[in-house]
Structure formats: C-alpha cells, structure tokens
Scaffold this active site. Structure first.
Site, PDB file in Angstrom:
ATOM      1  N   ASN A 202       0.876  -1.172   0.000  1.00  0.00           N
ATOM      2  CA  ASN A 202       0.000   0.000   0.000  1.00  0.00           C
ATOM      3  C   ASN A 202       0.913   1.223   0.000  1.00  0.00           C
ATOM      4  O   ASN A 202       1.473   1.576   1.023  1.00  0.00           O
ATOM      5  CB  ASN A 202      -0.884  -0.048   1.261  1.00  0.00           C
ATOM      6  CG  ASN A 202      -1.709   1.207   1.442  1.00  0.00           C
ATOM      7  OD1 ASN A 202      -1.809   2.034   0.536  1.00  0.00           O
ATOM      8  ND2 ASN A 202      -2.312   1.344   2.621  1.00  0.00           N
ATOM      9  N   TRP A 203       1.048   1.823  -1.176  1.00  0.00           N
ATOM     10  CA  TRP A 203       1.989   2.954  -1.295  1.00  0.00           C
ATOM     11  C   TRP A 203       1.454   4.219  -0.632  1.00  0.00           C
ATOM     12  O   TRP A 203       2.176   5.194  -0.486  1.00  0.00           O
ATOM     13  CB  TRP A 203       2.286   3.253  -2.769  1.00  0.00           C
ATOM     14  CG  TRP A 203       3.127   2.224  -3.462  1.00  0.00           C
ATOM     15  CD1 TRP A 203       3.519   0.997  -2.982  1.00  0.00           C
ATOM     16  CD2 TRP A 203       3.695   2.331  -4.782  1.00  0.00           C
ATOM     17  NE1 TRP A 203       4.281   0.348  -3.916  1.00  0.00           N
ATOM     18  CE2 TRP A 203       4.409   1.140  -5.037  1.00  0.00           C
ATOM     19  CE3 TRP A 203       3.658   3.304  -5.773  1.00  0.00           C
ATOM     20  CZ2 TRP A 203       5.086   0.902  -6.228  1.00  0.00           C
ATOM     21  CZ3 TRP A 203       4.325   3.082  -6.971  1.00  0.00           C
ATOM     22  CH2 TRP A 203       5.032   1.892  -7.192  1.00  0.00           C
ATOM     23  N   LYS A 204       0.162   4.224  -0.306  1.00  0.00           N
ATOM     24  CA  LYS A 204      -0.489   5.430   0.237  1.00  0.00           C
ATOM     25  C   LYS A 204      -0.233   6.604  -0.712  1.00  0.00           C
ATOM     26  O   LYS A 204      -0.158   6.391  -1.931  1.00  0.00           O
ATOM     27  CB  LYS A 204      -0.016   5.685   1.668  1.00  0.00           C
ATOM     28  CG  LYS A 204      -0.193   4.440   2.541  1.00  0.00           C
ATOM     29  CD  LYS A 204      -0.046   4.674   4.013  1.00  0.00           C
ATOM     30  CE  LYS A 204      -0.242   3.357   4.747  1.00  0.00           C
ATOM     31  NZ  LYS A 204      -0.207   3.500   6.197  1.00  0.00           N
TER      32      LYS A 204
ATOM     33  N   GLU B  27      -5.529  -4.774  10.609  1.00  0.00           N
ATOM     34  CA  GLU B  27      -4.483  -3.784  10.851  1.00  0.00           C
ATOM     35  C   GLU B  27      -4.791  -3.050  12.155  1.00  0.00           C
ATOM     36  O   GLU B  27      -5.616  -2.114  12.153  1.00  0.00           O
ATOM     37  CB  GLU B  27      -4.430  -2.773   9.697  1.00  0.00           C
ATOM     38  CG  GLU B  27      -4.140  -3.403   8.359  1.00  0.00           C
ATOM     39  CD  GLU B  27      -3.569  -2.390   7.367  1.00  0.00           C
ATOM     40  OE1 GLU B  27      -2.457  -2.616   6.896  1.00  0.00           O
ATOM     41  OE2 GLU B  27      -4.231  -1.371   7.109  1.00  0.00           O
TER      42      GLU B  27
ATOM     43  N   GLU C 220      -6.983   4.836   7.788  1.00  0.00           N
ATOM     44  CA  GLU C 220      -6.790   6.254   7.459  1.00  0.00           C
ATOM     45  C   GLU C 220      -8.040   6.823   6.773  1.00  0.00           C
ATOM     46  O   GLU C 220      -8.358   7.992   6.922  1.00  0.00           O
ATOM     47  CB  GLU C 220      -5.530   6.426   6.581  1.00  0.00           C
ATOM     48  CG  GLU C 220      -4.267   6.244   7.426  1.00  0.00           C
ATOM     49  CD  GLU C 220      -3.068   5.674   6.695  1.00  0.00           C
ATOM     50  OE1 GLU C 220      -3.015   5.736   5.460  1.00  0.00           O
ATOM     51  OE2 GLU C 220      -2.174   5.140   7.394  1.00  0.00           O
TER      52      GLU C 220
ATOM     53  N   SER D 177       3.271  -2.050  10.376  1.00  0.00           N
ATOM     54  CA  SER D 177       4.721  -2.103  10.591  1.00  0.00           C
ATOM     55  C   SER D 177       5.336  -3.456  10.246  1.00  0.00           C
ATOM     56  O   SER D 177       6.299  -3.883  10.889  1.00  0.00           O
ATOM     57  CB  SER D 177       5.084  -1.696  12.025  1.00  0.00           C
ATOM     58  OG  SER D 177       4.672  -0.359  12.258  1.00  0.00           O
TER      59      SER D 177
ATOM     60  N   GLY E  50       2.341   2.309  10.744  1.00  0.00           N
ATOM     61  CA  GLY E  50       3.324   3.379  10.573  1.00  0.00           C
ATOM     62  C   GLY E  50       4.038   3.780  11.855  1.00  0.00           C
ATOM     63  O   GLY E  50       4.706   4.807  11.907  1.00  0.00           O
TER      64      GLY E  50
ATOM     65  N   GLY F  47       2.771  -1.055   4.274  1.00  0.00           N
ATOM     66  CA  GLY F  47       2.839   0.358   3.916  1.00  0.00           C
ATOM     67  C   GLY F  47       4.281   0.764   3.685  1.00  0.00           C
ATOM     68  O   GLY F  47       4.847   0.555   2.607  1.00  0.00           O
ATOM     69  N   GLY F  48       4.921   1.315   4.720  1.00  0.00           N
ATOM     70  CA  GLY F  48       6.270   1.865   4.618  1.00  0.00           C
ATOM     71  C   GLY F  48       7.262   0.961   3.894  1.00  0.00           C
ATOM     72  O   GLY F  48       7.959   1.410   2.973  1.00  0.00           O
TER      73      GLY F  48
ATOM     74  N   HIS G 238      -9.572   1.281   4.877  1.00  0.00           N
ATOM     75  CA  HIS G 238      -8.307   1.445   5.589  1.00  0.00           C
ATOM     76  C   HIS G 238      -8.545   2.402   6.766  1.00  0.00           C
ATOM     77  O   HIS G 238      -9.356   3.327   6.664  1.00  0.00           O
ATOM     78  CB  HIS G 238      -7.245   2.005   4.638  1.00  0.00           C
ATOM     79  CG  HIS G 238      -5.879   1.999   5.235  1.00  0.00           C
ATOM     80  ND1 HIS G 238      -5.467   2.961   6.127  1.00  0.00           N
ATOM     81  CD2 HIS G 238      -4.850   1.131   5.114  1.00  0.00           C
ATOM     82  CE1 HIS G 238      -4.234   2.685   6.522  1.00  0.00           C
ATOM     83  NE2 HIS G 238      -3.833   1.573   5.917  1.00  0.00           N
TER      84      HIS G 238
HETATM   85  P1  PGA Z   1       2.751   0.319   7.630  1.00  0.00           P
HETATM   86  O1  PGA Z   1       1.286   0.550   6.968  1.00  0.00           O
HETATM   87  O2  PGA Z   1       3.288  -0.967   7.080  1.00  0.00           O
HETATM   88  O3  PGA Z   1       3.552   1.528   7.213  1.00  0.00           O
HETATM   89  O4  PGA Z   1       2.533   0.252   9.109  1.00  0.00           O
HETATM   90  C1  PGA Z   1       0.406  -0.526   6.766  1.00  0.00           C
HETATM   91  C2  PGA Z   1      -0.885  -0.002   6.192  1.00  0.00           C
HETATM   92  O5  PGA Z   1      -1.328   1.087   6.594  1.00  0.00           O
HETATM   93  O6  PGA Z   1      -1.504  -0.638   5.318  1.00  0.00           O
END
Ligand code: PGA
Length: 246
Positions: free
Chosen positions: A8-10, A162, A94, A206, A168, A227-228, A92
């Site tokens: 997930n590149w966001k 999640e 967010e 994470s 993050g 994500g990251g 998600h």
């Molecule tokens: P993260 O994000 O790996 O940076 O914690 C995961 C996500 O939000 O899908």
C-alpha cells in the site's frame, strides 16, 4: 494457502520514483521462479499511476460506492478495472478516521467493487484505546459484520487486520495477539462468507523483513498489507521471501 504480499503505497512516490520502484520489484520477482510459485504480489499505488503498473498485480487504495455520475473527484471500481487494477483496498483506518468512512460505506464500496469484478481488501482493526479496554474483538467483529456485503465470496474478498496503533508506528502486535485475532476473524467469517476457510486474512501494521517471517508463520495469517516497507523494492521482496521460508 499461497500468501499475498500487498504493498500500500499510500500517497507516496512521484511518477519517476514509482516507475523505478515497480520495475525493480518486477525484475526481482521475475528473476525468482520459486518466489512466484510461492507468493502472490500486489502493488497499490496512488490512482494516477495505476495504469503504469505492469508485470505485477495492481490495485487502488479506495473506490466510489457509485457506478458513475455527478460525483466530483471520485473514481469508480470499473475505472480501476479499466486501468488494469484487479484489487481495491477499502476501509483502511486512514479512510475510516480522516474521511469518516463508516462500515456501511465500506460495505457499499465493496459491493461496487465486486460488481465491477474487483477483489476487495476490506480492512479492520481496533485503536490502542479500544485494545487497552479489552474491546478489540467487539470492535473488529462489528467492523466485519458491517463492512462485508452480501456479494462477498472467498474469491472476491480479502480481509486485512491492521491494528490502528501498529500502522506506521514501528510497533507490531505480539504473535499471540495476532494469532488470537486472526483465529477470531476466521471464525467470524464463517456465516458471513461461504467457503470462509478460503478467505485470505492479511496482517498489516509495521510489517518489515525483520518481523515478516514470524508474523507470516502464524496460523490464519495469509499474507501482509505493507505500507512503509513496500516503498523499498528490496524490503518488499524480502517480506515475500520470508513468507514461504516458513
Ligand atoms: P505500515 O502501513 O506498514 O507503514 O505500518 C500498513 C498499512 O497502513 O496498510
């Protein structure tokens, strides 16, 4: 079950960074036949870069619940499909927190995704406060019930657990907490989706090469939503390597 390693590149990368990242990821996957046989990879860039993703499955990070019409700024599920996407991440945390998306909205979006032939990755997860109060299963159970539409099948739906406090932050849930929650989710899916034992349940929050092996070896963890670490081709591929090393 073959693990799904989803990035997930966001709202990250620009066009040239994104194309460099994707060609590095696809080169590494194509160079390793065993990796291809043992893991499925998925990349979810920002919408505008979706059609430039080639050589690996792609998806979007959201879609509209509507098919078409006067919805300024929205992107329909069929447009994602047109641009080569086969998945869409929905609900998600967010989006639930910054855009006020309720489970009912997530369910409508997942239904639109299914009708357009996309696989919906429906995200669920409790906040730190909810976990501190011992409410994690009540919260996640309610999100599952509210967010999964009646169009869901084991083929067109993936669940991503999640925990919000792990996204993050560098913190991950303990292997026991992940095992308990994934087994709870599996049992909740029984009754919500036919053939629920075949639904992939991803862990996200994470995940990185250092902890992926342990997390992906937990029963009912069928992959990761990353994500990251998905913004670094080496780290993303190493997570895939960790997935089948176990
Ligand atoms: P993260 O994000 O790996 O940076 O914690 C995961 C996500 O939000 O899908």
């Amino acid at each position: 079950m073959k693990k799904l390693i989803a990035g997930n590149w966001k709202m990250n990368t620009d066009l040239s960074q994104g194309s460099e990242l994707i060609s590095s990821i696809t080169d590494k996957i194509q160079a390793n036949k065993e990796l291809q046989d043992n893991c499925d990879f998925l990349v979810c860039p920002p919408f505008v870069y979706l059609s430039s993703i080639k050589g690996v499955a792609s998806g979007a990070q959201d879609c509209s619940s509507h098919k078409s019409g006067a919805y300024t700024g929205e992107i329909s599920a069929s447009m994602i499909k047109d641009c080569g996407g086969s998945y869409v991440i929905l609900g998600h945390s967010e989006r639930r927190s910054y855009h006020g998306e309720s489970s009912a909205v997530v369910s409508d979006k997942a239904k639109a995704a299914h009708e357009a032939g996309l696989i919906a990755i429906i995200c669920v997860g409790e906040s730190e406060n909810q976990r501190d109060q011992g409410q994690e299963q009540t919260v996640v159970g309610g999100q599952l019930l509210g967010s999964i539409p009646d169009t869901a099948t084991a083929q067109n739906t993936v669940i991503a657990y999640e925990p919000v406090w792990a996204i993050g932050t560098g913190k991950t849930a303990s292997p026991k907490d992940v095992a308990d929650m994934h087994s709870f989710i599996r049992s909740k899916l029984n009754g919500l989706i036919e053939g629920s034992e075949k639904v992939r349940i991803l862990y996200g929050g994470s995940m990185k090469p250092e902890n992926a092996g342990e997390l992906l070896a937990i029963p009912n963890v069928d992959g990761g939503l990353i994500g990251g670490a998905s913004l670094n081709a080496d780290a993303f591929i190493e997570i895939g390597l960790a997935a089948w090393a176990n």
